[in-house]
Design an enzyme around this catalytic site. Structure first.
Site, PDB file in Angstrom:
ATOM      1  N   ASP A 140       6.786  10.925  -9.710  1.00 48.60           N
ATOM      2  CA  ASP A 140       7.473  10.975  -8.404  1.00 48.60           C
ATOM      3  C   ASP A 140       8.962  10.762  -8.602  1.00 48.60           C
ATOM      4  OD1 ASP A 140       4.785   9.823  -7.565  1.00 48.60           O
ATOM      5  OD2 ASP A 140       5.882   7.928  -7.482  1.00 48.60           O
ATOM      6  N   ASP A 155      -5.620   6.185   4.137  1.00 48.51           N
ATOM      7  CA  ASP A 155      -4.256   5.733   3.826  1.00 48.51           C
ATOM      8  C   ASP A 155      -3.403   5.548   5.084  1.00 48.51           C
ATOM      9  OD1 ASP A 155      -4.391   5.483   1.018  1.00 48.51           O
ATOM     10  OD2 ASP A 155      -4.031   7.617   0.718  1.00 48.51           O
ATOM     11  N   ASP A 174     -10.337   8.871   2.135  1.00 49.96           N
ATOM     12  CA  ASP A 174      -9.271   7.871   1.979  1.00 49.96           C
ATOM     13  C   ASP A 174      -8.183   8.158   3.011  1.00 49.96           C
ATOM     14  OD1 ASP A 174      -7.637   5.921   0.935  1.00 49.96           O
ATOM     15  OD2 ASP A 174      -7.052   7.072  -0.846  1.00 49.96           O
ATOM     16  N   GLU A 176      -6.685  -0.357 -10.628  1.00 53.01           N
ATOM     17  CA  GLU A 176      -6.899  -0.120  -9.192  1.00 53.01           C
ATOM     18  C   GLU A 176      -8.236   0.583  -8.971  1.00 53.01           C
ATOM     19  OE1 GLU A 176      -3.639   1.640  -7.099  1.00 53.01           O
ATOM     20  OE2 GLU A 176      -4.918   2.272  -5.453  1.00 53.01           O
ATOM     21  N   ASP A 198       0.660   0.978   0.159  1.00 51.85           N
ATOM     22  CA  ASP A 198       0.302   2.289  -0.381  1.00 51.85           C
ATOM     23  C   ASP A 198      -0.429   3.036   0.724  1.00 51.85           C
ATOM     24  OD1 ASP A 198      -0.270   4.493  -1.827  1.00 51.85           O
ATOM     25  OD2 ASP A 198      -1.816   3.577  -3.078  1.00 51.85           O
ATOM     26  N   HIS A 241       5.400   6.361  -9.578  1.00 52.23           N
ATOM     27  CA  HIS A 241       4.759   7.024 -10.720  1.00 52.23           C
ATOM     28  C   HIS A 241       5.869   7.705 -11.502  1.00 52.23           C
ATOM     29  CE1 HIS A 241       1.586   7.381  -7.568  1.00 52.23           C
ATOM     30  NE2 HIS A 241       0.751   7.184  -8.563  1.00 52.23           N
ATOM     31  N   ASP A 248      -2.498  -3.274  -2.877  1.00 58.70           N
ATOM     32  CA  ASP A 248      -2.115  -2.072  -2.124  1.00 58.70           C
ATOM     33  C   ASP A 248      -2.634  -2.231  -0.700  1.00 58.70           C
ATOM     34  OD1 ASP A 248      -0.869  -0.862  -4.263  1.00 58.70           O
ATOM     35  OD2 ASP A 248      -2.267   0.834  -4.410  1.00 58.70           O
ATOM     36  N   LYS A 301     -11.385   2.424  -7.099  1.00 62.19           N
ATOM     37  CA  LYS A 301     -11.605   3.337  -5.964  1.00 62.19           C
ATOM     38  C   LYS A 301     -12.968   3.990  -6.167  1.00 62.19           C
ATOM     39  CE  LYS A 301      -9.434   6.985  -3.267  1.00 62.19           C
ATOM     40  NZ  LYS A 301      -8.324   7.947  -3.108  1.00 62.19           N
ATOM     41  N   HIS A 355      -9.686   1.496  -0.249  1.00 66.18           N
ATOM     42  CA  HIS A 355     -10.649   1.838  -1.292  1.00 66.18           C
ATOM     43  C   HIS A 355     -11.916   0.985  -1.192  1.00 66.18           C
ATOM     44  CE1 HIS A 355      -7.208   3.552  -4.016  1.00 66.18           C
ATOM     45  NE2 HIS A 355      -7.268   4.113  -2.834  1.00 66.18           N
ATOM     46  N   GLU A 389      -6.988  -2.000  -3.342  1.00 66.54           N
ATOM     47  CA  GLU A 389      -6.428  -1.358  -2.138  1.00 66.54           C
ATOM     48  C   GLU A 389      -7.416  -1.493  -0.984  1.00 66.54           C
ATOM     49  OE1 GLU A 389      -4.325   2.404  -2.467  1.00 66.54           O
ATOM     50  OE2 GLU A 389      -5.527   3.192  -0.799  1.00 66.54           O
ATOM     51  N   MET A 429       6.958  -2.425  -9.726  1.00 64.87           N
ATOM     52  CA  MET A 429       5.707  -1.930 -10.324  1.00 64.87           C
ATOM     53  C   MET A 429       5.910  -0.473 -10.722  1.00 64.87           C
ATOM     54  SD  MET A 429       2.875   0.123  -9.560  1.00 64.87           S
ATOM     55  CE  MET A 429       2.058   0.134  -7.969  1.00 64.87           C
TER      56      MET A 429
HETATM   57  C1  GCO Z   1      -4.864   6.871  -4.080  1.00 65.11           C
HETATM   58  C2  GCO Z   1      -4.320   5.704  -4.847  1.00 65.11           C
HETATM   59  C3  GCO Z   1      -2.969   5.922  -5.429  1.00 65.11           C
HETATM   60  C4  GCO Z   1      -2.617   4.828  -6.401  1.00 65.11           C
HETATM   61  C5  GCO Z   1      -1.418   5.162  -7.167  1.00 65.11           C
HETATM   62  C6  GCO Z   1      -1.070   4.084  -8.148  1.00 65.11           C
HETATM   63  O1  GCO Z   1      -5.897   6.687  -3.519  1.00 65.11           O
HETATM   64  O2  GCO Z   1      -4.250   7.936  -4.069  1.00 65.11           O
HETATM   65  O3  GCO Z   1      -4.312   4.612  -3.980  1.00 65.11           O
HETATM   66  O4  GCO Z   1      -2.022   6.010  -4.409  1.00 65.11           O
HETATM   67  O5  GCO Z   1      -2.399   3.619  -5.768  1.00 65.11           O
HETATM   68  O6  GCO Z   1      -1.610   6.363  -7.804  1.00 65.11           O
HETATM   69  O7  GCO Z   1      -1.383   4.439  -9.398  1.00 65.11           O
HETATM   70 MN    MN Z   2      -3.311   2.681  -4.141  1.00 66.33          MN
HETATM   71 MN    MN Z   3      -5.597   5.189  -1.810  1.00 67.68          MN
END
Ligand code: GCO
Ligand code: MN
Ligand code: MN
Length: 385
Positions: free
Chosen positions: A58, A254, A252, A178, A288, A55, A242, A180, A217, A214, A86
């Site tokens: 970041d 992750d 989430d 993306e 991700d 991003h 992702d 979610k 998600h 993702e 990306m």
């Molecule tokens: C989340 C998302 C993010 C995005 C990222 C890309 O759930 O936090 O997956 O990690 O992938 O912000 O824009």
């Molecule tokens: Mn993501």
């Molecule tokens: Mn996520």
């Protein structure tokens, strides 16, 4: 058997925010020190990644250090041979985006969000990045009464502006949405692959916009990720992916890829490789995930290594499954290949179809062989075949 050591040809990519996550959550502050994104790029290269993503905020949290950080980052890419593949934009952290970014009721906020995006598109183009992800974590609501129709108009307007800008500038760039379902907003707009695909069809140039789905998600919404990305591939819309892990419908998580729904991960890799004959994914295999808050920096790198290793192990298992003669026989027994045949043959008419006789009772009693096929997959996954 392969050593499951990643190479550049595997095209693994990591978001710099993944290993850089300091463990801040709603119940507590950071549990790990700040990880310099440039230093992280070197370490990811040593671990076998081929690329990174980021991003704007970041990589470049500090406006004053923008030029020098970009210089150091460019040097890291040149030193390691890694690619920036990306770029995505933080349209969710700052309180300015608390009621949404591209779909905020406030016109000023929407204009600021588009300006932030345009600046980041220019940065991405300057690095030769061809995939630009948009995750609309703050686009949505916790309440009833949001004008969803106007919000979608504004979402589409922004994407149309971005696509026109990229064309006008002559950039080689495509956008990937993306989906979610929730988090951080209670209910997010474009919550699933299906919603996003339908939305893309309403844009001025749908060919420039695809998806970055993702794992977690879709699974948060109780959906089957492998089937979702197979549909995205069928529409030629899987621009990016992702990968991570999730245990069913909850927050989430992750998790690292392979943790959580392992069976789902097996079928996800199978789908990316083209499944039983579909289109294969040929982009970067992007992770991700968030190294759990409990881990120190050693655990961060262990989890990054494990994402790649688990992908390679699963790829090996999937390839062995698809090459297994018993699987071919089971597919034949399940009539899987007959699904390729059109339901109405060339030269046939609907009248022919209607006039044919069907032994409905026998068809209702036929064997479909799906348990046998699924058990073969499970045995490959469990390592006993
Ligand atoms: C989340 C998302 C993010 C995005 C990222 C890309 O759930 O936090 O997956 O990690 O992938 O912000 O824009
Ligand atoms: Mn993501
Ligand atoms: Mn996520």
């Amino acid at each position: 058997m392969s050593s499951f050591t990643p190479t550049r040809d595997d095209k693994f990519s990591f978001g710099l925010w993944t290993v850089g996550w300091q463990g801040v959550d709603v119940f507590g502050p950071a549990s790990r020190p700040l990880l310099d994104p440039v230093a992280a790029t070197y370490t990811l290269a040593e671990l076998g990644a081929a690329a990174v993503s980021f991003h704007d905020d970041d990589l470049l949290p500090d406006e004053h250090a923008r030029e020098s950080t970009l210089e150091q980052f460019g040097k890291a890419l040149a030193d390691t041979g890694l690619q920036a593949e990306m770029v995505t934009t933080n349209l969710f952290s700052h309180p300015v985006f608390k009621e949404g970014a591209l779909t905020a009721n406030s016109r000023e906020v929407r204009r600021y969000a588009v300006a932030k995006l345009l600046r980041n598109v220019d940065l991405a183009a300057s690095l030769g990045v061809e995939t630009f992800v948009l995750w609309g974590g703050r686009e949505g609501s916790e309440h009833g009464g949001k004008n969803v129709s106007a919000a979608l108009d504004r979402y589409a307007e922004s994407l149309n502006l971005l696509c026109a800008y990229v064309k006008e500038q002559g950039h080689q760039m495509r956008f990937a949405l993306e989906p979610k379902p929730n988090e951080p907003r209670g209910d997010i707009l474009l919550p699933t692959i299906g919603h996003a695909l339908a939305f893309i069809g309403e844009l001025e140039d749908p060919s420039m916009v695809g998806l970055n789905p993702e794992v977690g998600h879709e699974e948060m919404a109780g959906l089957n990720f492998a089937q979702g990305i197979s549909q995205a591939l069928w529409h030629d819309k899987l621009f990016h992916v992702d990968l991570n892990g999730q245990h069913g419908p909850r927050f989430d998580q992750d998790l690292r890829f392979g943790a959580g729904n392992l069976r789902g991960a097996f079928w996800t890799v199978d789908a990316l490789l083209g499944g039983g004959g579909g289109r294969a994914y040929d982009g970067f295999v992007h992770f991700d995930y968030k190294p759990p808050r409990a881990e120190a920096i050693d655990g961060v790198w262990e989890s990054a290594r494990a994402c790649m290793r688990n992908y390679l192990i699963l790829r090996d298992k999937v390839q062995a499954f698809r090459a297994d003669p018993d699987v071919s026989a089971a597919l034949d027994a399940a009539e899987a290949h007959r699904l390729d045949e059109p339901t109405v043959g060339a030269g046939e008419s609907l009248a022919d179809l209607r006039a044919a006789s069907y032994d409905v009772e026998a068809l209702g009693q036929r064997s479909v062989g799906l348990e046998a096929l699924d058990q073969l997959a499970l045995e490959h996954l469990l390592g006993v075949r």
